[in-house]
Design an enzyme around this catalytic site. Structure first.
Site, mmCIF file in Angstrom:
data_model
loop_
_atom_site.group_PDB
_atom_site.id
_atom_site.type_symbol
_atom_site.label_atom_id
_atom_site.label_comp_id
_atom_site.label_asym_id
_atom_site.label_seq_id
_atom_site.Cartn_x
_atom_site.Cartn_y
_atom_site.Cartn_z
ATOM 1 N N HIS A 9 -9.677 -51.026 -79.920
ATOM 2 C CA HIS A 9 -10.612 -52.102 -80.235
ATOM 3 C C HIS A 9 -11.951 -51.631 -80.787
ATOM 4 O O HIS A 9 -12.766 -52.428 -81.198
ATOM 5 C CB HIS A 9 -10.851 -52.996 -79.012
ATOM 6 C CG HIS A 9 -11.709 -52.361 -77.957
ATOM 7 N ND1 HIS A 9 -11.218 -51.427 -77.089
ATOM 8 C CD2 HIS A 9 -13.012 -52.523 -77.653
ATOM 9 C CE1 HIS A 9 -12.198 -51.044 -76.279
ATOM 10 N NE2 HIS A 9 -13.297 -51.688 -76.600
HETATM 11 N N1 UDP Z 1 -7.816 -54.904 -69.955
HETATM 12 C C1 UDP Z 1 -7.076 -56.018 -69.552
HETATM 13 N N2 UDP Z 1 -6.189 -56.564 -70.427
HETATM 14 C C2 UDP Z 1 -5.976 -56.053 -71.685
HETATM 15 C C3 UDP Z 1 -6.724 -54.903 -72.077
HETATM 16 C C4 UDP Z 1 -7.649 -54.373 -71.198
HETATM 17 O O1 UDP Z 1 -7.237 -56.495 -68.412
HETATM 18 O O2 UDP Z 1 -5.157 -56.599 -72.434
HETATM 19 C C5 UDP Z 1 -8.791 -54.327 -69.012
HETATM 20 C C6 UDP Z 1 -8.556 -52.876 -68.685
HETATM 21 O O3 UDP Z 1 -7.644 -52.749 -67.636
HETATM 22 C C7 UDP Z 1 -9.956 -52.401 -68.330
HETATM 23 C C8 UDP Z 1 -10.838 -53.215 -69.231
HETATM 24 O O4 UDP Z 1 -10.066 -54.342 -69.633
HETATM 25 O O5 UDP Z 1 -10.264 -52.694 -66.978
HETATM 26 C C9 UDP Z 1 -11.252 -52.399 -70.410
HETATM 27 O O6 UDP Z 1 -11.859 -53.208 -71.329
HETATM 28 P P1 UDP Z 1 -12.007 -52.814 -72.869
HETATM 29 O O7 UDP Z 1 -10.998 -51.806 -73.242
HETATM 30 O O8 UDP Z 1 -12.044 -54.113 -73.604
HETATM 31 O O9 UDP Z 1 -13.496 -52.247 -72.938
HETATM 32 P P2 UDP Z 1 -14.172 -50.825 -72.666
HETATM 33 O O10 UDP Z 1 -13.701 -50.331 -71.329
HETATM 34 O O11 UDP Z 1 -13.834 -49.930 -73.800
HETATM 35 O O12 UDP Z 1 -15.639 -51.132 -72.647
#
Ligand code: UDP
Length: 368
Positions: free
Chosen positions: A212
């Site tokens: 993403h």
């Molecule tokens: N997550 C979720 N469903 C999805 C994809 C990610 O629940 O389809 C959760 C994942 O388990 C983690 C969080 O979202 O806890 C991560 O978010 P993301 O990857 O959007 O953001 P980042 O961590 O890079 O800020």
């Protein structure tokens, strides 16, 4: 001790990972007498499967304020959030504002509060990628600079802040709230049933992918390299890819969605518990997410990080995570192959699983 007044905290939340992090802190506030938490949802993530599902699954009350701000450029989104949050803060007059991570909602909340002389607590402070082209890096550096409490999840994060000249009493090592969440929910998730059964996936015999970050989604060659590596991998092992809405839109615009759907398991974003099941039983996880790199480690699943650098360096050092900048498909493929069946060293970098409680205790003791 009898407190004179209720301590009021306004929490600014707006993006998927923030809802997940906030779940344990909100629960800790609710357990603490004399605290009132007012949650503001900026609207940055608004689809039911990017927002509502987490409030329902993680037992969080609905936010008191819904600002419904999303889309537009970074400047427009952040500016509108700043205006909306300022109004709420003027009305609520909290003792402190709590922000999470590194999104536009984080920066807008911090800036609005600091200008009103309301102290800010930053959860997940001190992380650095040292890549100023990442919007997240800009958000986190600025947020740290004007926050009062810097709740750091790791020793590396504390070191960054020391190097940047922050006073020791501002740097508060509490552990990682995501570790708290994983301990709370991870055990409940089993391989039987759920999404694995409905998709016909066998535990330990599929790859989980998530992409993403702008550096990949908005860079056609990098994205093509990731996609090629995943398509090649799918010849020998199913690849499941919950598509972030922005990623889906890009695959659609570039006319690749239909063909890819026949090669990979492209699914909508899933709820947290389904995601934990997908993570826990994957053979390997390929991701550019920050949170998912750590969750892979919590469930002892090898991870390939599709980026040039990571904020979670301890996992790379310990051998749980491999950096594979998607500069060519072969390098990503090689990293995926090398990761299969691999394990890292025993480490414990994310605290004791009581980060949320420590954060709330510290705020209570400083604001009483
Ligand atoms: N997550 C979720 N469903 C999805 C994809 C990610 O629940 O389809 C959760 C994942 O388990 C983690 C969080 O979202 O806890 C991560 O978010 P993301 O990857 O959007 O953001 P980042 O961590 O890079 O800020």
């Amino acid at each position: 001790m009898i407190r004179k007044k209720i301590i009021k905290i306004v929490t600014i939340s707006g993006a998927r990972p923030q809802f997940i992090k906030a779940s344990v802190v909100t629960a800790a506030f609710a357990r603490t007498p004399g605290m009132e938490e007012v949650v503001v949802h900026t609207g940055q993530h608004f689809d039911a499967n990017m927002s509502d599902v987490f409030f329902a699954e993680l037992a969080m009350p609905a936010p008191r304020y819904q600002l419904d701000i999303h889309g537009g450029s970074h400047g427009e989104m952040t500016g509108r959030m700043l205006m909306g949050i300022e109004k709420v803060l003027l009305q609520e007059r909290p003792d402190a504002v709590l922000v999470y991570g590194d999104t536009n909602s984080t920066l807008a909340g911090t800036l609005a509060a600091a200008k009103l002389h309301i102290p800010v607590a930053h959860v997940e402070a001190g992380l650095r990628s040292f890549n100023m082209r990442m919007p997240e890096e800009i958000n986190r550096i600025l947020t740290d600079r004007i926050s009062r409490w810097l709740f750091v999840p790791t020793e590396a994060a504390a070191q960054h802040l020391r190097r940047e000249g922050f006073a020791e009493e501002q740097i508060l090592p509490v552990g990682d709230v995501m570790f708290d969440v994983a301990l709370h929910y991870g055990e409940r998730v089993k391989p039987e049933g759920g999404l694995l059964a409905s998709m016909g996936l066998k535990p330990g015999a599929y790859v989980l992918a998530t992409i993403h970050r702008a550096e990949n989604t908005d860079h056609p060659q990098r994205l093509a390299n990731v996609v090629d590596a995943l398509v090649f991998t799918a010849r020998s092992m199913p690849v499941v890819w919950p598509l972030h809405p922005r990623m889906r839109a890009i695959l659609q615009q570039t006319g690749r969605l239909d063909k890819l759907s026949s090669q990979l398991h492209l699914i909508e974003p899933v709820g947290y518990l389904d995601m934990v099941q997908l993570e826990k039983y994957a053979a390997v996880i390929a991701t550019d997410s920050g949170g998912i790199q750590k969750e892979a480690y919590f469930y002892k699943v090898p991870c390939v990080t599709l980026r040039d650098e990571t904020e979670w360096v301890e996992l790379v050092e310990a051998g749980w995570n491999r950096l594979a900048p998607p500069l060519d498909a072969a390098a990503v493929l090689a990293a995926l192959r090398a990761s299969l069946g691999s394990h890292g060293a025993e480490i414990a970098p994310y605290g004791q699983g009581d980060a949320a409680q420590r954060i709330v205790q510290r705020l209570v003791s400083d604001l009483t």
